[in-house]
Design a protein around this motif. Structure first.
Motif, short mmCIF file in Angstrom:
data_model
loop_
_atom_site.label_atom_id
_atom_site.label_comp_id
_atom_site.label_asym_id
_atom_site.label_seq_id
_atom_site.Cartn_x
_atom_site.Cartn_y
_atom_site.Cartn_z
N ALA A 139 1.61 5.25 11.60
CA ALA A 139 1.45 4.04 10.80
C ALA A 139 2.20 4.28 9.49
N TYR A 140 3.51 4.03 9.52
CA TYR A 140 4.37 4.55 8.45
C TYR A 140 4.58 3.59 7.28
N LYS A 141 4.25 2.31 7.45
CA LYS A 141 4.53 1.35 6.39
C LYS A 141 3.37 0.38 6.21
N LEU A 142 3.07 0.08 4.95
CA LEU A 142 1.96 -0.81 4.63
C LEU A 142 2.40 -1.77 3.54
N THR A 143 2.17 -3.07 3.75
CA THR A 143 2.54 -4.07 2.76
C THR A 143 1.34 -4.93 2.42
N PHE A 144 1.07 -5.08 1.13
CA PHE A 144 -0.01 -5.96 0.68
C PHE A 144 0.60 -7.34 0.43
N THR A 145 0.42 -8.24 1.38
CA THR A 145 1.04 -9.56 1.26
C THR A 145 0.27 -10.45 0.29
N PHE A 146 -1.04 -10.44 0.33
CA PHE A 146 -1.92 -11.15 -0.61
C PHE A 146 -1.46 -12.57 -0.94
N PRO A 147 -1.43 -13.48 0.01
CA PRO A 147 -1.12 -14.86 -0.33
C PRO A 147 -2.22 -15.53 -1.14
N THR A 148 -3.41 -14.93 -1.14
CA THR A 148 -4.52 -15.45 -1.96
C THR A 148 -4.84 -14.43 -3.06
N ASP A 149 -5.74 -14.80 -3.94
CA ASP A 149 -6.07 -13.97 -5.11
C ASP A 149 -6.56 -12.58 -4.69
N GLY A 164 -7.90 -10.36 -6.96
CA GLY A 164 -8.85 -9.83 -7.92
C GLY A 164 -8.28 -8.65 -8.69
N VAL A 165 -9.07 -7.58 -8.81
CA VAL A 165 -8.62 -6.41 -9.58
C VAL A 165 -7.46 -5.69 -8.90
N LEU A 166 -7.17 -6.06 -7.64
CA LEU A 166 -6.05 -5.46 -6.91
C LEU A 166 -4.83 -6.37 -6.86
N SER A 167 -4.81 -7.41 -7.67
CA SER A 167 -3.70 -8.38 -7.65
C SER A 167 -2.35 -7.72 -7.92
N TYR A 168 -2.34 -6.63 -8.67
CA TYR A 168 -1.10 -5.92 -8.99
C TYR A 168 -0.41 -5.35 -7.75
N LEU A 169 -1.14 -5.28 -6.62
CA LEU A 169 -0.57 -4.74 -5.38
C LEU A 169 0.20 -5.80 -4.59
N LYS A 170 0.06 -7.06 -4.97
CA LYS A 170 0.69 -8.14 -4.21
C LYS A 170 2.19 -7.92 -4.05
N GLY A 171 2.64 -7.98 -2.81
CA GLY A 171 4.06 -7.84 -2.51
C GLY A 171 4.56 -6.41 -2.46
N LYS A 172 3.70 -5.45 -2.74
CA LYS A 172 4.14 -4.05 -2.75
C LYS A 172 4.07 -3.43 -1.36
N THR A 173 5.07 -2.61 -1.06
CA THR A 173 5.15 -1.91 0.21
C THR A 173 5.14 -0.41 -0.04
N PHE A 174 4.39 0.32 0.79
CA PHE A 174 4.31 1.77 0.68
C PHE A 174 4.69 2.38 2.02
N THR A 175 5.50 3.43 1.96
CA THR A 175 6.06 4.01 3.17
C THR A 175 5.88 5.53 3.19
N VAL A 176 5.57 6.07 4.36
CA VAL A 176 5.50 7.52 4.53
C VAL A 176 6.92 8.07 4.42
N ALA A 177 7.10 9.04 3.56
CA ALA A 177 8.45 9.56 3.28
C ALA A 177 9.07 10.29 4.46
N ASN A 178 8.25 11.02 5.20
CA ASN A 178 8.78 11.82 6.29
C ASN A 178 7.89 11.73 7.51
N VAL A 179 8.44 11.28 8.62
CA VAL A 179 7.71 11.22 9.88
C VAL A 179 8.26 12.32 10.77
N PRO A 180 7.52 13.40 10.99
CA PRO A 180 8.04 14.58 11.69
C PRO A 180 8.72 14.30 13.03
N PHE A 181 8.11 13.47 13.86
CA PHE A 181 8.71 13.27 15.18
C PHE A 181 10.03 12.50 15.11
#
Length: 318
Positions: free
Chosen positions: A283-293, A295-312
């Motif tokens: 599960a190498y990539k995660l995106t917080f789409t957040f089309p709705t509010d 709350g305290v995590l609103s700063y994550l809206k639109g942000k994508t996080f990716t695993v830097a190295n997948v061994p296989f």
């Protein structure tokens, strides 16, 4: 500080072994460290770990109170001296962990010690960001799970408010997860969508794919894209529209391209040929789409996080 007096049934034991038996929650490495730092004293003085205890000796233990508790599901994390936390991202509210293949996420039927949630609790406890003795009800929690032999991002909430919001966003499909996997064979067509119904057999712990609705079957929709091919293997990216147990593993097997290393739905001979015992799935990539509010995590809206190295990926397509 707590003090223990050595009775006749305790006499003759080594200092470190006696303390280890008396405080099973205290990690062995931390026990040895405390002896070296003289936070464990014998008759008011520092002592070597191998010294033999005598009847009437007193031990002064300058150790946190929680280590004197009896082991339970709630405090077993204290036995972990070095938490295995590979942080993809962390802030005051959340922690995104790159779980290694082979680690169990939550407690299972075998009362496994050293699950990812145990390591999470040990990590936050050692950072002094959380102590169960200071909380009335909240415990840091994982918000999603992945199979033991699947690697990749697991979301953890460090606060009650973050836990509530993340659970809500996952339920409302406002968090997009993408996976990389290696399949045996080349998907045809190279890009597409697999739609079907998955039914789980709890006794066999196995899932079956059905093209038409079946009793207890759940809709499963998997979008896939072939990234690279080499010899008989393919690197494939999958995006889940639904999140079902073993969804990618079963769905890719259904189109004739099971995951490399998958012992349940894959090709045993091919797995042995490549000496793979864990499914090549991350599960190498995660995106917080957040089309709705958010709350305290609103700063994550639109942000994508990716695993830097997948061994296989490095092994077969590096």
């Amino acid at each position: 500080m707590r003090e223990l007096t050595i009775g006749k049934n305790d006499a003759g034991q080594r200092l470190d072994r006696f303390v280890g038996k008396s405080l099973p929650l205290l990690p062995p490495a931390l026990l040895q460290k405390y002896i070296r730092l003289k936070r464990i004293k014998l008759n008011g003085k520092g002592a070597k770990r191998e010294v033999k205890l005598q009847l009437g000796d007193t031990l002064q233990l300058y150790i946190n109170d929680e280590f004197f508790d009896k082991p339970s599901d709630e405090n077993i994390f204290l036995t972990i001296a070095t938490p295995q936390i590979d942080a993809v991202y962390e802030d005051e509210h959340i922690l995104l962990i790159n779980k290694r293949a082979g680690m169990v996420v939550h407690d299972d039927d075998h009362n496994t010690v050293g699950t990812l949630v145990h390591h999470l609790h040990a990590y936050l406890y050692q950072k002094k960001e959380w102590n169960p003795r200071d909380e009335q009800s909240f415990t840091p929690a994982l918000c999603n799970r992945i199979d033991r032999n699947t690697s990749g991002i697991v979301m953890a909430a460090k606060t009650a408010e973050a836990l509530r919001i993340l659970n809500e966003k996952i339920r409302d499909h406002e968090v997009e997860k993408q996976y990389l996997c290696i399949t045996v064979g080349k998907p045809t067509p190279p890009n597409g969508t697999i739609r079907g119904f998955l039914r789980k057999d709890d006794m066999k712990k196995q899932v079956t794919f059905h093209k038409k609705p079946v009793p207890n079957g759940k809709t499963a929709i998997t979008h896939y894209r072939t990234v690279k091919t080499s010899d008989k293997l393919s690197l494939v990216e999958c995006t889940l529209e639904t999140g079902r147990t073993h969804q990618i593993r079963v769905s890719m097997a259904e189109i004739g391209c099971p995951l490399l290393g998958d012992g349940k739905y894959g090709h045993g001979a091919t797995n042995r040929q490549y000496n793979e015992t864990k499914q090549a799935l991350c599960a190498y990539k995660l995106t917080f789409t957040f089309p709705t509010d958010g709350g305290v995590l609103s700063y994550l809206k639109g942000k994508t996080f990716t695993v830097a190295n997948v061994p296989f990926v490095e092994t077969y397509f590096g």
